[in-house]
Design an enzyme around this catalytic site. Structure first.
Site: not given
Ligand code: NI
Length: 405
Positions: A311, A385
């Site tokens: 990349y 979470e």
């Protein structure tokens, strides 16, 4: 006017937070479903189906099957052709055997969402719900990109761009997020300008002539040649680039296969080269190849030097990133927004950043009141979470601020 504007901003933030809270449990369930069923790069068939079903149930139009497992969803506000922006998540998992004891741990042998792409995808689905619900309250179009294959070359981002994901409608900029276990859940980080490095794989074969180690004059010793090459390449990288332009060369594998008394025929090296300047990157490839070939030849051997390009470097647009950081402060409070440093790791979001203004920010995912868990790409990486509510709400707000400016 100023007071009225601030009032509107506050109202909008409250609306977003309310919808995010309402959908939090649902998005956590979605995240757990994705986490339990990780799929490797460019094989995200079931994840693609799950995302597509979610969008269909929510009444959000989308197209699937872009680069096989990619999805693009469109949410139109009022006056949809006035401006389009893009938000991006990635879908793939890693070839790692999960060692956590989470109730929703990976059920796929040797595969794990150890880089948080389950969080990126579910969080963007949460953002989609928020923007869809608020579609009569903004102008313009939001394009949601769920891309496959972030983890392996050539990178899903590159292929999605080649398939035209940045056309029809063409977003004027793009925002993405990535989990960040070094930061507490509820917090985020930004870095304008250069942010992540380009990364290229180096595969070097040094060919000599093997033989008895007691009779070196009858051999061409590829280990000695390899040693010279490793040291010379380090010197080349440290002397030829400006010290203000970060650059890294590391070899992580050297393999000959001889023994105490055997000089092998060949030696193979594997390494990585990282940089923050595309011109220097190209120049460095040529310089390294020339240097390695010359050394091998001068010592009577041969060198085959292969650079597998990865990349490019990731640059965050100054203006978009500063605007996003300010918006994050409005949304989360200044105490929850930090400035980030450069990173020598790589990310295929860089491809978007080479085409249109981009902002790639970090989403804190740790709970520092608990025992530390593994980092990214480790078998016991665990996410708090709470980050999902932060991620989906903030990204929705960033989209609205971006459309308004
Ligand atoms: Ni990742």
């Amino acid at each position: 006017m100023q007071a009225e504007w601030l009032f509107l901003v506050k109202m909008m933030i409250e609306k977003i937070k309310k919808i995010a809270t309402q959908n939090k449990e649902h998005i956590i369930e979605v995240r757990r479903a994705i986490h339990a069923n990780p799929e490797l790069s460019f094989e995200e068939y079931e994840t693609c189906e799950l995302v597509s079903k979610f969008l269909t149930d929510a009444g959000i139009k989308h197209e699937k099957g872009i680069v096989k497992t990619g999805i693009v969803a469109i949410i139109e506000g009022n006056n949809p052709s006035s401006k389009t922006i893009a938000l991006r998540a990635d879908l793939d998992a890693l070839p790692i055997q999960e060692t956590t004891d989470l109730s929703f741990k990976s059920k796929n042998e040797g595969k794990m969402h150890a880089c948080g792409h389950d969080v990126h995808t579910s969080s963007l689905l949460g953002t989609a719900l928020i923007l869809h619900e608020l579609r009569n309250e903004f102008e313009g179009t939001v394009k949601l990109i769920f891309q496959p294959g972030e983890e392996i070359i050539p990178g899903g981002a590159k292929l999605m761009i080649e398939e035209g994901v940045l056309q029809n409608p063409a977003p004027i900029n793009i925002i993405g997020q990535h989990v960040y276990p070094e930061l507490e859940a509820g917090k985020v980080g930004f870095k304008p300008g250069m942010y992540m490095a380009s990364a290229d794989e180096l595969h070097v074969k040094i060919i000599g002539k093997g033989g008895h180690a007691a009779l070196p004059h009858k051999t061409i010793d590829p280990l000695l040649i390899a040693s010279h090459i490793i040291i010379s390449l380090q010197q080349l990288i440290s002397r030829r680039v400006s010290p203000y332009s970060p650059s890294v060369l590391s070899f992580g594998s050297i393999h000959g296969g001889g023994s105490t008394n055997i000089i092998p025929n060949e030696v193979n090296l594997k390494g990585t080269f990282r940089a923050f300047n595309e011109e220097w990157r190209e120049e460095a490839h040529d310089l390294m190849i020339n240097m390695a070939e010359s050394i091998a030849e001068g010592m009577g051997g041969k060198c085959e030097f292969e650079v597998r390009k990865g990349y490019p470097f990731l640059v965050n647009d100054d203006e978009l990133t500063k605007m996003s950081k300010n918006a994050a402060i409005e949304f989360l409070g200044a105490e929850n927004v930090i400035d980030l440093d450069l990173r020598m790791t790589a990310e295929d979001f860089a491809y978007y950043s080479q085409v249109i203004p981009a902002c790639f920010y970090r989403l804190g995912t740790s709970d520092f009141s608990k025992a530390p868990t593994g980092g990214l790409h480790t078998s016991n990486f665990i996410v708090d979470e709470k980050a999902l509510e932060t991620g989906m709400g903030l990204m929705a707000y960033l989209a609205l601020v971006d459309l308004k400016n």
